[in-house]
Design an enzyme around this catalytic site. Structure first.
Site, PDB file in Angstrom:
ATOM      1  N   THR A 132       0.894  -1.202  -0.145  1.00  0.00           N
ATOM      2  CA  THR A 132       0.061  -0.150  -0.044  1.00  0.00           C
ATOM      3  C   THR A 132       0.668   1.159   0.167  1.00  0.00           C
ATOM      4  OG1 THR A 132      -1.551   1.351   1.329  1.00  0.00           O
ATOM      5  CG2 THR A 132      -0.027  -0.256   2.380  1.00  0.00           C
ATOM      6  N   ASP A 133       0.169   2.223  -0.376  1.00  0.00           N
ATOM      7  CA  ASP A 133       0.822   3.652  -0.312  1.00  0.00           C
ATOM      8  C   ASP A 133       0.875   4.243   1.004  1.00  0.00           C
ATOM      9  OD1 ASP A 133      -1.795   4.147  -0.207  1.00  0.00           O
ATOM     10  OD2 ASP A 133      -1.880   5.788  -1.555  1.00  0.00           O
ATOM     11  N   GLU A 134       0.096   3.580   1.972  1.00  0.00           N
ATOM     12  CA  GLU A 134       0.225   4.121   3.282  1.00  0.00           C
ATOM     13  C   GLU A 134       1.595   3.826   4.050  1.00  0.00           C
ATOM     14  OE1 GLU A 134      -3.243   3.322   5.848  1.00  0.00           O
ATOM     15  OE2 GLU A 134      -4.688   3.671   3.901  1.00  0.00           O
ATOM     16  N   TYR A 158      -2.023  -0.544  11.010  1.00  0.00           N
ATOM     17  CA  TYR A 158      -2.162  -1.188   9.612  1.00  0.00           C
ATOM     18  C   TYR A 158      -0.988  -0.773   8.700  1.00  0.00           C
ATOM     19  CZ  TYR A 158      -3.284  -1.442   4.499  1.00  0.00           C
ATOM     20  OH  TYR A 158      -3.327  -1.891   3.297  1.00  0.00           O
ATOM     21  N   LYS A 162       2.114  -3.122   7.334  1.00  0.00           N
ATOM     22  CA  LYS A 162       2.271  -3.519   5.825  1.00  0.00           C
ATOM     23  C   LYS A 162       3.700  -2.978   5.787  1.00  0.00           C
ATOM     24  CE  LYS A 162       0.087  -4.555   2.890  1.00  0.00           C
ATOM     25  NZ  LYS A 162      -0.429  -5.938   2.455  1.00  0.00           N
TER      26      LYS A 162
HETATM   27  P1  NAD Z   1      -9.843  -7.213   2.024  1.00  0.00           P
HETATM   28  O1  NAD Z   1      -9.786  -7.062   3.547  1.00  0.00           O
HETATM   29  O2  NAD Z   1     -10.767  -6.881   1.183  1.00  0.00           O
HETATM   30  O3  NAD Z   1      -9.421  -8.671   1.993  1.00  0.00           O
HETATM   31  C1  NAD Z   1      -8.590  -9.777   2.893  1.00  0.00           C
HETATM   32  C2  NAD Z   1      -8.555 -10.968   2.207  1.00  0.00           C
HETATM   33  O4  NAD Z   1      -7.550 -11.468   2.913  1.00  0.00           O
HETATM   34  C3  NAD Z   1      -9.836 -11.748   2.674  1.00  0.00           C
HETATM   35  O5  NAD Z   1     -10.399 -12.542   1.834  1.00  0.00           O
HETATM   36  C4  NAD Z   1      -9.508 -12.261   3.990  1.00  0.00           C
HETATM   37  O6  NAD Z   1     -10.338 -13.570   4.284  1.00  0.00           O
HETATM   38  C5  NAD Z   1      -8.125 -12.847   3.816  1.00  0.00           C
HETATM   39  N1  NAD Z   1      -7.433 -12.753   4.947  1.00  0.00           N
HETATM   40  C6  NAD Z   1      -7.344 -12.319   6.125  1.00  0.00           C
HETATM   41  N2  NAD Z   1      -6.364 -12.668   7.080  1.00  0.00           N
HETATM   42  C7  NAD Z   1      -6.065 -13.937   6.494  1.00  0.00           C
HETATM   43  C8  NAD Z   1      -5.098 -14.821   6.862  1.00  0.00           C
HETATM   44  N3  NAD Z   1      -4.494 -14.919   8.191  1.00  0.00           N
HETATM   45  N4  NAD Z   1      -4.911 -15.944   6.157  1.00  0.00           N
HETATM   46  C9  NAD Z   1      -5.715 -16.195   4.727  1.00  0.00           C
HETATM   47  N5  NAD Z   1      -6.408 -15.120   4.196  1.00  0.00           N
HETATM   48  C10 NAD Z   1      -6.584 -14.294   5.032  1.00  0.00           C
HETATM   49  O7  NAD Z   1      -8.608  -6.611   1.780  1.00  0.00           O
HETATM   50  P2  NAD Z   1      -8.388  -5.846   0.031  1.00  0.00           P
HETATM   51  O8  NAD Z   1      -8.840  -4.489   0.317  1.00  0.00           O
HETATM   52  O9  NAD Z   1      -8.798  -6.708  -0.960  1.00  0.00           O
HETATM   53  O10 NAD Z   1      -6.917  -5.685   0.024  1.00  0.00           O
HETATM   54  C11 NAD Z   1      -5.829  -6.766  -0.432  1.00  0.00           C
HETATM   55  C12 NAD Z   1      -4.401  -6.419  -0.326  1.00  0.00           C
HETATM   56  O11 NAD Z   1      -4.295  -5.165  -1.088  1.00  0.00           O
HETATM   57  C13 NAD Z   1      -3.888  -6.171   1.253  1.00  0.00           C
HETATM   58  O12 NAD Z   1      -2.818  -6.959   1.301  1.00  0.00           O
HETATM   59  C14 NAD Z   1      -4.049  -4.904   1.300  1.00  0.00           C
HETATM   60  O13 NAD Z   1      -3.172  -4.152   2.115  1.00  0.00           O
HETATM   61  C15 NAD Z   1      -3.654  -4.275  -0.019  1.00  0.00           C
HETATM   62  N6  NAD Z   1      -3.995  -2.919  -0.863  1.00  0.00           N
HETATM   63  C16 NAD Z   1      -5.413  -2.504  -0.425  1.00  0.00           C
HETATM   64  C17 NAD Z   1      -5.828  -1.431  -1.139  1.00  0.00           C
HETATM   65  C18 NAD Z   1      -7.267  -0.888  -0.888  1.00  0.00           C
HETATM   66  O14 NAD Z   1      -7.581   0.253  -1.358  1.00  0.00           O
HETATM   67  N7  NAD Z   1      -8.082  -1.955  -0.706  1.00  0.00           N
HETATM   68  C19 NAD Z   1      -4.867  -0.467  -1.449  1.00  0.00           C
HETATM   69  C20 NAD Z   1      -3.468  -0.944  -1.719  1.00  0.00           C
HETATM   70  C21 NAD Z   1      -3.116  -2.175  -1.196  1.00  0.00           C
HETATM   71  O1  DAU Z   2      -4.142   4.000   0.441  1.00  0.00           O
HETATM   72  C1  DAU Z   2      -4.508   2.510   0.396  1.00  0.00           C
HETATM   73  C2  DAU Z   2      -5.247   2.456   1.524  1.00  0.00           C
HETATM   74  O2  DAU Z   2      -6.492   2.560   1.349  1.00  0.00           O
HETATM   75  C3  DAU Z   2      -5.279   0.569   1.664  1.00  0.00           C
HETATM   76  O3  DAU Z   2      -3.929   0.321   1.912  1.00  0.00           O
HETATM   77  C4  DAU Z   2      -6.005   0.288   2.807  1.00  0.00           C
HETATM   78  O4  DAU Z   2      -6.142  -1.392   2.801  1.00  0.00           O
HETATM   79  C5  DAU Z   2      -7.608   0.836   2.460  1.00  0.00           C
HETATM   80  O5  DAU Z   2      -8.355   0.620   3.370  1.00  0.00           O
HETATM   81  C6  DAU Z   2      -7.256   2.310   2.153  1.00  0.00           C
HETATM   82  O6  DAU Z   2      -7.135   2.810   3.398  1.00  0.00           O
HETATM   83  P1  DAU Z   2      -8.028   4.441   4.067  1.00  0.00           P
HETATM   84  O7  DAU Z   2      -7.823   4.449   5.321  1.00  0.00           O
HETATM   85  O8  DAU Z   2      -7.442   5.410   2.997  1.00  0.00           O
HETATM   86  O9  DAU Z   2      -9.439   3.803   3.552  1.00  0.00           O
HETATM   87  P2  DAU Z   2     -10.843   4.045   4.080  1.00  0.00           P
HETATM   88  O10 DAU Z   2     -11.805   3.767   2.940  1.00  0.00           O
HETATM   89  O11 DAU Z   2     -10.983   3.475   5.398  1.00  0.00           O
HETATM   90  O12 DAU Z   2     -10.987   5.755   4.489  1.00  0.00           O
HETATM   91  C7  DAU Z   2     -10.740   6.391   3.223  1.00  0.00           C
HETATM   92  C8  DAU Z   2     -10.948   7.921   3.531  1.00  0.00           C
HETATM   93  O13 DAU Z   2     -12.209   8.053   4.095  1.00  0.00           O
HETATM   94  C9  DAU Z   2      -9.800   8.187   4.902  1.00  0.00           C
HETATM   95  O14 DAU Z   2      -9.246   9.512   5.053  1.00  0.00           O
HETATM   96  C10 DAU Z   2     -10.755   7.888   6.270  1.00  0.00           C
HETATM   97  C11 DAU Z   2     -12.257   8.368   5.606  1.00  0.00           C
HETATM   98  N1  DAU Z   2     -13.407   7.806   6.162  1.00  0.00           N
HETATM   99  C12 DAU Z   2     -13.331   6.623   6.212  1.00  0.00           C
HETATM  100  C13 DAU Z   2     -14.635   6.048   6.717  1.00  0.00           C
HETATM  101  C14 DAU Z   2     -14.525   4.332   6.640  1.00  0.00           C
HETATM  102  C15 DAU Z   2     -14.342   8.617   6.504  1.00  0.00           C
HETATM  103  O15 DAU Z   2     -14.494   9.923   6.621  1.00  0.00           O
HETATM  104  N2  DAU Z   2     -15.389   8.186   7.207  1.00  0.00           N
HETATM  105  C16 DAU Z   2     -15.684   6.755   7.202  1.00  0.00           C
HETATM  106  O16 DAU Z   2     -16.820   6.222   7.635  1.00  0.00           O
END
Ligand code: NAD
Ligand code: DAU
Length: 360
Positions: A132-134, A158, A162
Site C-alpha cells: 500500500t501507499d500508506e 495497519y 504493511k
Molecule cells: P480485504 O480486507 O477485502 O481482503 C483481505 C482478504 O484476506 C480476505 O479475503 C480475508 O479473508 C483474507 N485474509 C485475512 N487474513 C488472512 C489470513 N490470516 N490467512 C488467509 N487469508 C486471510 O482486503 P483488500 O482491500 O482486498 O486488500 C488486499 C491487499 O491489497 C491487502 O494486502 C492490502 O493491504 C492491499 N491494498 C489494498 C488497497 C485498498 O484500497 N483496498 C490499496 C492498496 C493495497
Molecule cells: O491507500 C491505500 C489504503 O486505502 C489501503 O492500503 C487500505 O487497505 C484501504 O483500506 C485504504 O485505506 P484508507 O484508510 O484510506 O481507506 P478508508 O476507506 O477506510 O478511508 C478513506 C478515507 O475516508 C480516509 O481518509 C478516512 C475517511 N473515512 C473513512 C470511513 C470508513 C471517513 O471519513 N468516514 C468513514 O466512515
C-alpha cells in the site's frame, strides 16, 4: 498455476475474475475467510475448471507448505491481509499476526518450495507482494507525490504492519535471492469492496437513509484507483516487472473525502433519489480518525515508463460503474452486512465512538 492469497477479499477476488477473463492458466485461492473474505465474491467462477479454493490461514506454516507441495505454483500473488485502518486502531494484534507473521510464513514456505524446484522453475518463480501507499506516511499539500524511493513513515498500526511485511520481503530478496516484487497502491474502489471502506459504506448508508459519517473536516486527500486498473497493474508487474523492484500504482485522482462523498450522493440523487432532498443532507461530521493521514499521492512514472501501464478509468467513469454495480447487487450487500458487520458499526460509529478502545 498461480496461488492467490486473500483471493476471497475485495482486490483478490477482482484479480481472480480479471485473470480468468484474460488467460487460461489456473488459479488457486488460499484464504482464511475472515469477516472480509466472502466466497460470494468468487461465485461467478466457482464452476470454472481453472479455479480452485483452499481454505487456510497464511500464519499456518503446515497448511501453506501443503498447498505449495500439492499445487506446484509458478507464482504467488499475496493479497491476504487485515486491511482496514480503523480496525487496526481498535485491535492492532490481528494486523501484526496476519500481515507480518503471515507474510513471514509465506516467505519461508516459498523459499523452501523454490529450493526444491528444478532450475528453470526456480528461475521463473515469482512472489508478488501487494502493498500500500500508506507505508510512506502522510504528505503536506506542497509535497511531491510518493515515489519508490520515498522513505517509509507509517502512521497507523495497519500501515506499520504493511511496512514491516515489505521489509521482510526485501530481506528475502537480498539475502536469499527470492524473486519477489512489491507493489504500493493507492485507494481502490469497485465491485465486491466490503462496506467498511469509505465508498461502499457511504453507498450502503445512503440507501438505508443513515448518516454519512465524514471524519474530521473531510478535507483529507486520497488518490482513487478503480480496482480493475489495479489488477492490470499487478499482472504487468508479475509478468514484466524487474525482480527485486518495487512499483507504485495510483489513479491520478487526488480528491478530498468530502468531494468523494458528494459525488456518490450526486450520482445516487440521479439513480436512486430520496423521497425528498439530496442524499448529501445525510453527511455528518464525526470525530476524526486518530493519527489520520492528511494526504496520499502517487508518482506512477516508473510503472508507466517500464511496464507501459496507465489507468484506463477516470474517477467519473469508475465511480458511476461502481455505483451501478452496488445498486444491481443488493443481495451481495445484504449477505455481507449482517451479524459481525452490524457489531462493527455499533462499536465504531455508535455512541461513545471516540472514547471506546478495544483490547489488542
Ligand atoms: P480485504 O480486507 O477485502 O481482503 C483481505 C482478504 O484476506 C480476505 O479475503 C480475508 O479473508 C483474507 N485474509 C485475512 N487474513 C488472512 C489470513 N490470516 N490467512 C488467509 N487469508 C486471510 O482486503 P483488500 O482491500 O482486498 O486488500 C488486499 C491487499 O491489497 C491487502 O494486502 C492490502 O493491504 C492491499 N491494498 C489494498 C488497497 C485498498 O484500497 N483496498 C490499496 C492498496 C493495497
Ligand atoms: O491507500 C491505500 C489504503 O486505502 C489501503 O492500503 C487500505 O487497505 C484501504 O483500506 C485504504 O485505506 P484508507 O484508510 O484510506 O481507506 P478508508 O476507506 O477506510 O478511508 C478513506 C478515507 O475516508 C480516509 O481518509 C478516512 C475517511 N473515512 C473513512 C470511513 C470508513 C471517513 O471519513 N468516514 C468513514 O466512515
Amino acid at each position: 498455476m498461480i496461488v492467490i492469497t486473500g483471493g476471497a477479499g475485495f482486490i483478490g477476488s477482482n484479480f481472480v475474475h480479471h485473470w480468468l477473463a484474460e488467460r487460461d492458466e489456473p488459479v488457486v485461492v488460499f484464504d482464511a475467510l475472515t469477516y472480509a473474505g466472502n466466497l460470494g465474491n468468487l461465485a461467478p467462477v466457482e464452476s470454472d475448471a481453472r479455479f480452485s479454493f483452499v481454505r487456510g490461514d497464511i500464519t499456518d506454516r503446515e497448511a501453506v507448505e501443503r498447498l505449495l507441495a500439492q499445487k506446484l505454483p509458478r507464482a504467488i500473488v499475496h493479497f491476504a491481509a487485515e486491511s482496514h485502518v480503523d480496525r487496526s486502531i481498535r485491535g492492532p494484534l490481528a494486523f501484526l499476526k496476519t500481515n507480518v507473521e503471515g507474510t513471514f510464513v509465506l516467505l519461508e514456505a516459498a523459499r523452501a518450495y523454490r529450493a526444491q524446484c528444478a532450475p528453470p522453475d526456480r528461475e521463473s518463480f515469482r512472489f508478488l507482494h501487494v502493498s500500500t501507499d500508506e507505508v510512506y506516511g502522510s504528505l503536506h499539500p506542497a509535497d511531491p507525490p510518493f515515489c519508490e524511493t520515498t522513505p517509509f513513515a507509517p502512521n497507523s498500526p495497519y500501515a506499520a504492519s504493511k511496512a514491516a511485511s515489505d521489509l521482510w520481503v526485501r530481506a528475502y530478496i537480498k539475502t536469499y535471492g527470492l524473486p519477489a516484487l512489491i507493489s504500493h497502491c493507492s485507494n481502490n474502489y469497485g465491485p465486491y469492496q466490503f462496506p467498511e471502506k469509505l465508498i461502499p459504506l457511504m453507498i450502503h448508508h445512503a440507501l438505508e437513509n443513515r448518516p454519512l459519517p465524514l471524519y474530521g473536516d473531510g478535507a483529507q486527500l486520497r488518490d482513487w484507483l478503480h480496482v480493475e486498473d489495479h489488477c492490470r497493474a499487478l499482472v504487468a508487474i508479475l509478468e514484466r516487472g524487474r525482480v527485486g523492484e518495487t512499483y507504485n500504482v495510483g489513479g491520478g485522482n487526488e480528491l478530498t473525502n468530502r468531494a468523494v462523498v458528494e459525488t456518490v450522493c450526486r450520482l445516487l440523487d440521479q439513480l436512486r433519489p430520496r423521497a425528498q432532498g439530496s442524499h448529501a443532507e445525510g453527511i455528518a461530521e464525526v470525530p476524526d480518525r486518530p493519527g489520520h493521514d492528511r494526504r496520499y499521492a502517487i508518482d506512477t512514472g516508473k510503472i508507466e515508463h517500464e511496464l507501459g501501464w496507465k489507468p484506463r478509468e477516470t474517477f467519473a467513469s469508475g465511480i458511476e460503474k461502481t455505483l451501478t454495480w452496488y445498486l444491481d447487487h443488493p443481495e451481495w450487500v445484504r449477505n455481507v452486512t449482517t451479524g459481525t458487520y452490524r457489531e462493527w458499526l455499533d462499536i465504531h460509529y455508535g455512541t461513545g465512538r471516540s472514547e471506546r478502545s478495544a483490547p489488542a
